[in-house]
Design a protein around this motif. Structure first.
Motif, mmCIF file in Angstrom:
data_model
loop_
_atom_site.group_PDB
_atom_site.id
_atom_site.type_symbol
_atom_site.label_atom_id
_atom_site.label_comp_id
_atom_site.label_asym_id
_atom_site.label_seq_id
_atom_site.Cartn_x
_atom_site.Cartn_y
_atom_site.Cartn_z
ATOM 1 N N VAL A 161 19.815 64.567 -6.664
ATOM 2 C CA VAL A 161 20.421 63.374 -6.081
ATOM 3 C C VAL A 161 20.433 63.532 -4.559
ATOM 4 O O VAL A 161 21.244 64.292 -4.016
ATOM 5 N N PRO A 162 19.549 62.835 -3.842
ATOM 6 C CA PRO A 162 19.589 62.900 -2.375
ATOM 7 C C PRO A 162 20.805 62.131 -1.851
ATOM 8 O O PRO A 162 21.245 61.146 -2.451
ATOM 9 N N PHE A 163 21.349 62.601 -0.740
ATOM 10 C CA PHE A 163 22.453 61.874 -0.120
ATOM 11 C C PHE A 163 22.531 62.241 1.355
ATOM 12 O O PHE A 163 22.021 63.280 1.783
ATOM 13 N N THR A 164 23.158 61.362 2.114
ATOM 14 C CA THR A 164 23.371 61.608 3.540
ATOM 15 C C THR A 164 24.853 61.860 3.764
ATOM 16 O O THR A 164 25.686 60.978 3.508
ATOM 17 N N SER A 165 25.179 63.065 4.219
ATOM 18 C CA SER A 165 26.582 63.426 4.422
ATOM 19 C C SER A 165 27.166 62.662 5.599
ATOM 20 O O SER A 165 26.466 62.366 6.575
ATOM 21 N N PRO A 166 28.461 62.360 5.518
ATOM 22 C CA PRO A 166 29.115 61.686 6.640
ATOM 23 C C PRO A 166 29.259 62.628 7.826
ATOM 24 O O PRO A 166 28.925 63.810 7.748
ATOM 25 N N GLU A 167 29.783 62.111 8.898
ATOM 26 C CA GLU A 167 29.955 62.909 10.106
ATOM 27 C C GLU A 167 30.902 64.072 9.866
ATOM 28 O O GLU A 167 31.658 64.095 8.886
ATOM 29 N N ALA A 168 30.848 65.047 10.770
ATOM 30 C CA ALA A 168 31.679 66.243 10.642
ATOM 31 C C ALA A 168 33.149 65.867 10.503
ATOM 32 O O ALA A 168 33.638 64.943 11.153
ATOM 33 N N GLY A 169 33.833 66.597 9.632
ATOM 34 C CA GLY A 169 35.253 66.340 9.413
ATOM 35 C C GLY A 169 35.521 65.464 8.208
ATOM 36 O O GLY A 169 36.662 65.344 7.767
ATOM 37 N N LYS A 170 34.473 64.826 7.676
ATOM 38 C CA LYS A 170 34.627 63.991 6.486
ATOM 39 C C LYS A 170 33.909 64.669 5.329
ATOM 40 O O LYS A 170 32.700 64.853 5.359
ATOM 41 N N GLY A 171 34.665 65.017 4.294
ATOM 42 C CA GLY A 171 34.101 65.755 3.186
ATOM 43 C C GLY A 171 33.450 64.863 2.148
ATOM 44 O O GLY A 171 33.457 63.629 2.243
ATOM 45 N N VAL A 172 32.885 65.513 1.135
ATOM 46 C CA VAL A 172 32.270 64.796 0.019
ATOM 47 C C VAL A 172 32.871 65.315 -1.279
ATOM 48 O O VAL A 172 33.549 66.348 -1.306
ATOM 49 N N GLU A 173 32.637 64.580 -2.362
ATOM 50 C CA GLU A 173 33.047 65.048 -3.676
ATOM 51 C C GLU A 173 31.942 64.784 -4.680
ATOM 52 O O GLU A 173 31.102 63.891 -4.496
ATOM 53 N N ILE A 174 31.948 65.591 -5.739
ATOM 54 C CA ILE A 174 30.955 65.482 -6.804
ATOM 55 C C ILE A 174 31.632 64.885 -8.029
ATOM 56 O O ILE A 174 32.730 65.310 -8.412
ATOM 57 N N VAL A 175 30.980 63.911 -8.654
ATOM 58 C CA VAL A 175 31.521 63.298 -9.866
ATOM 59 C C VAL A 175 30.409 63.198 -10.908
ATOM 60 O O VAL A 175 29.311 62.711 -10.608
ATOM 61 N N VAL A 176 30.704 63.675 -12.123
ATOM 62 C CA VAL A 176 29.793 63.517 -13.256
ATOM 63 C C VAL A 176 30.546 62.757 -14.335
ATOM 64 O O VAL A 176 31.541 63.255 -14.882
ATOM 65 N N ALA A 177 30.086 61.536 -14.625
ATOM 66 C CA ALA A 177 30.720 60.700 -15.651
ATOM 67 C C ALA A 177 29.833 60.683 -16.891
ATOM 68 O O ALA A 177 28.641 60.351 -16.812
ATOM 69 N N TRP A 178 30.422 61.029 -18.031
ATOM 70 C CA TRP A 178 29.681 61.073 -19.301
ATOM 71 C C TRP A 178 29.937 59.788 -20.073
ATOM 72 O O TRP A 178 31.080 59.326 -20.179
#
Length: 671
Positions: A161-178
């Motif tokens: 899954v390609p993605f573009t991370s936000p600017e520094a200081g803003k985190g990301v999260e991973i979600v897997v929905a079944w």
């Protein structure tokens, strides 16, 4: 007169060089944080902090699906993953990893490893994979995976899954929905970021600067192994959520930055060398502006861009300009591709870092220049080689030893642990009879990275102790990881013997040493370290299958008198007695690679045995292909034969000594 003037000039140069060398050794022996007495093979860092900053320096961020720290709304842990079963579990979120702060801004990609138990009759979505911005919940990357996207049933498959991370200081999260369609097992999610590869190298050098004065940062990259030692050593730790926190935390200890040239890879080794001398950190051009600007404002101490065209130019420059300032007791060999692991230690001991292949004439010529300046009989090459045989041969020719350590993560912490080592006592040997005495040896303990990482998986096995076995370790652990060495002694069973890996104070081929006096000094130092480490048996290598020359055995007999005996790589099982006091045996199996190698040579030896005297069979196996359970299986099969007696290597050599009319314990005989 002219000739005298030249002579005086040479004399002045020699005196000046001597003064500089004396100044260096004095400084390196007493500088804050790192102590390196003249008779100590490797230095001691200061005592680690009671609570260490635990950081992850893997270039790829890995999140195991079964980790209890993450959110799971459906399914359950299933060995090496998280399983949601069709018909038993409700559809829903089977994994959520919140607030990941250390993904660099920019283009990245996440790789999800999953499997399904069967293919549905009709194709349909089985899972929705998402990367979200933590603060807003907005999707910044997603993929729907259908049943028929899998190639095979019950087989792990990766989805990107390609993605573009936000600017520094803003985190990301991973979600897997079944969705509930087919049973789904999720193994892990890995985030791969080109920018992170640059960052982790920089953080490694932050660790190098910080731990030089007092070890406070521990690399958790191989956390399934590394934290076991921290627990055993009684060291606390706190996980660092964002590695950039450490740059701010230890900002005042960092004197500046050294910029390497990505166009010439070996400038990374040069930059590491400079950083170690100047308490600086190594950065890529992409990170330089950030670290030179607010809030860090680090000065640029040296910018290596555009200065070199080849690796030869890099190392000639290092030799001419920085080698006079670094220690000559150790030379570090690291490929520039490895930007973490051993570099913090290299910086702490102020060593030169190179990557030179003795099989390439131009590179060999520079390597020879470094090695001729190192102390014959005690100098060490720490790291690894492009080619093992050529590299170890080269160090041997210069009276040096190789110490495999290129993937050692935390020597700057472990070398600061207590140097108090209480060796376990050797159990009483059985009476000597006309039996077949068998001993097993697990090889590769000279490898410090193996001792730090993979070895813990073997040592903490619940059934360790069932089989008498010799675990090779390095006598250099007295300096490099004394706390772990003591833990091994305190937790060893009566069937566990610690013995020395090749060839004592480092991996060397003693047959190739040109100066006998230097070899004698090496074995004398080895004997001293082995006594302190509680090791009574030595494994000697002269290439993987090379026999040992008589002068080597004689040197051991004269200069390593505490040894019960030594093994060599000949492969015949023959026993020789050197100077009527030191037994040496060629291994029956020099580097076993299968369970059969533990069984068949014993059976073959019994077939040829005349039953008129004891028979001794010594088998060494490598830990990468032969596992502890293989030893257990072989032991259980062979011990049913009443003629076979399994013993650990130290007792094995006591029995050999008794059979040859030698004192059973040479140390006791001296009293």
């Amino acid at each position: 007169m002219k000739r005298k003037a030249i002579g005086m000039g040479i004399l002045v140069c020699v005196i000046a060089a001597g003064i500089l060398a004396a100044a260096y050794w004095s400084r390196s022996g007493n500088k804050e944080g790192v102590l390196w007495p003249e008779k100590q093979a490797l230095p001691s860092f200061s005592e680690p902090a009671a609570t260490l900053d635990l950081i992850d320096l893997s270039s790829k961020l890995n999140y195991k699906a079964e980790d209890s720290d993450y959110e799971h709304q459906t399914g359950k842990a299933d060995g090496d993953g998280w399983l949601a079963k069709e018909g038993a579990d409700p559809a829903g979120i089977m994994l959520r990893v919140p607030s990941i702060a250390d993904v660099p801004p920019g283009d990245n990609h996440a790789v999800f490893r999953m499997s399904v138990d069967r293919f549905a009759d009709e194709n349909g979505t089985v899972a929705k994979l998402e990367i979200r911005e933590s603060s807003t919940g907005d999707r910044i990357g997603s993929l729907e995976v259908a049943n028929w996207d899998f190639n095979n049933e019950n087989a792990s498959q990766s989805f990107e899954v390609p993605f573009t991370s936000p600017e520094a200081g803003k985190g990301v999260e991973i979600v897997v929905a079944w969705t509930g369609k087919s049973s789904l097992k999720l193994y892990d999610v890995q985030i791969d970021s080109p920018a992170r590869e640059e960052e982790v190298g920089m953080f490694e050098t932050v660790k190098g600067v910080v731990n030089k004065t007092k070890p406070r940062i521990y690399d958790d990259t191989r956390s399934d192994e590394g934290t076991k030692w921290l627990s055993a050593l009684g060291l606390g730790y706190q996980k660092v959520k964002n590695n950039w926190e450490l740059v701010a935390k230890y900002k005042n200890e960092i004197r500046g930055i050294v910029i390497y040239d990505p166009e010439v890879a070996d400038t990374y080794n040069l930059a590491t060398t400079i950083a170690g001398l100047d308490n600086a950190i190594v950065v890529s051009p992409a990170l330089a502006d950030k670290l030179a600007g607010e809030p860090y404002r680090f000065p640029v101490l040296e910018d290596l861009r555009g200065k070199f065209k080849t690796n030869i130019e890099v190392y000639e420059y290092l030799y001419d300009r920085y080698w006079p300032k670094t220690t000559h007791r150790v030379l570090v060999g690291l490929t520039p591709d490895i930007k973490t692991f051993l570099r913090d230690y290299a910086m702490g001991i102020e060593a030169a870092v190179v990557w030179l292949n003795p099989g390439v004439p131009e590179e060999e010529a520079i390597l020879n220049k470094f090695m001729k300046d190192m102390p014959y009989g005690s100098g060490l090459y720490l790291g690894w080689w492009p080619d093992e045989g050529k590299g170890v041969t080269k160090t041997s020719e210069f009276g040096l030893a190789t110490v495999a350590a290129d993937y050692s993560s935390n020597l700057s912490v472990l070398s600061g642990t207590s140097r108090t080592i209480a060796p376990a006592k050797i159990p009483k040997k059985p009476p000597l009879e006309n039996k077949v005495y068998v001993t097993y040896i697990m090889s590769d303990g000279d490898n410090l990275q193996y001792m730090e990482h993979y070895f813990s998986k073997l040592w903490f096995l619940p059934n360790r102790g069932e089989v008498p076995i010799g675990w090779t370790v390095s006598p250099l652990m007295v300096d490099a990881m004394p706390g772990i060495l003591d833990v091994l002694h305190q937790t060893a069973t009566e069937n566990d013997a610690l013995i020395s890996g090749p060839t004592g104070l480092g991996y060397t081929y003693p047959n190739f040493w040109k100066d006998q006096a230097g070899l004698d000094r090496f074995f004398s130092r080895t004997d001293d370290y082995m006594k302190r480490a509680g090791l009574r048996v030595l494994t000697v290598w002269n290439t993987v299958k090379g026999e040992t020359n008589p002068n080597v055995g004689d040197s051991l007999a004269s200069h390593a008198p505490s040894l019960l005996g030594f093994t060599s790589q000949g492969g015949t099982g023959a026993v020789e007695i050197y100077q009527n006091k030191m037994p040496g045996q060629e291994l029956n199996v020099v580097y076993g690679a299968s369970e059969g190698d533990l069984i068949f040579p014993v059976q073959q030896a019994i077939e040829k045995w005349d039953r008129k005297s004891p028979l001794f069979v010594c088998i060494q196996a490598n830990p990468w292909e032969v596992h502890y359970q293989n030893f257990v299986n072989a032991y259980r099969q062979l011990k049913e034969d009443d003629d076979i007696v399994f013993v650990r290597p130290d007792i094995y050599f006591e029995l050999i000594r008794e059979s040859k009319g030698l004192p059973i314990d040479p140390l006791e005989a001296k009293k």
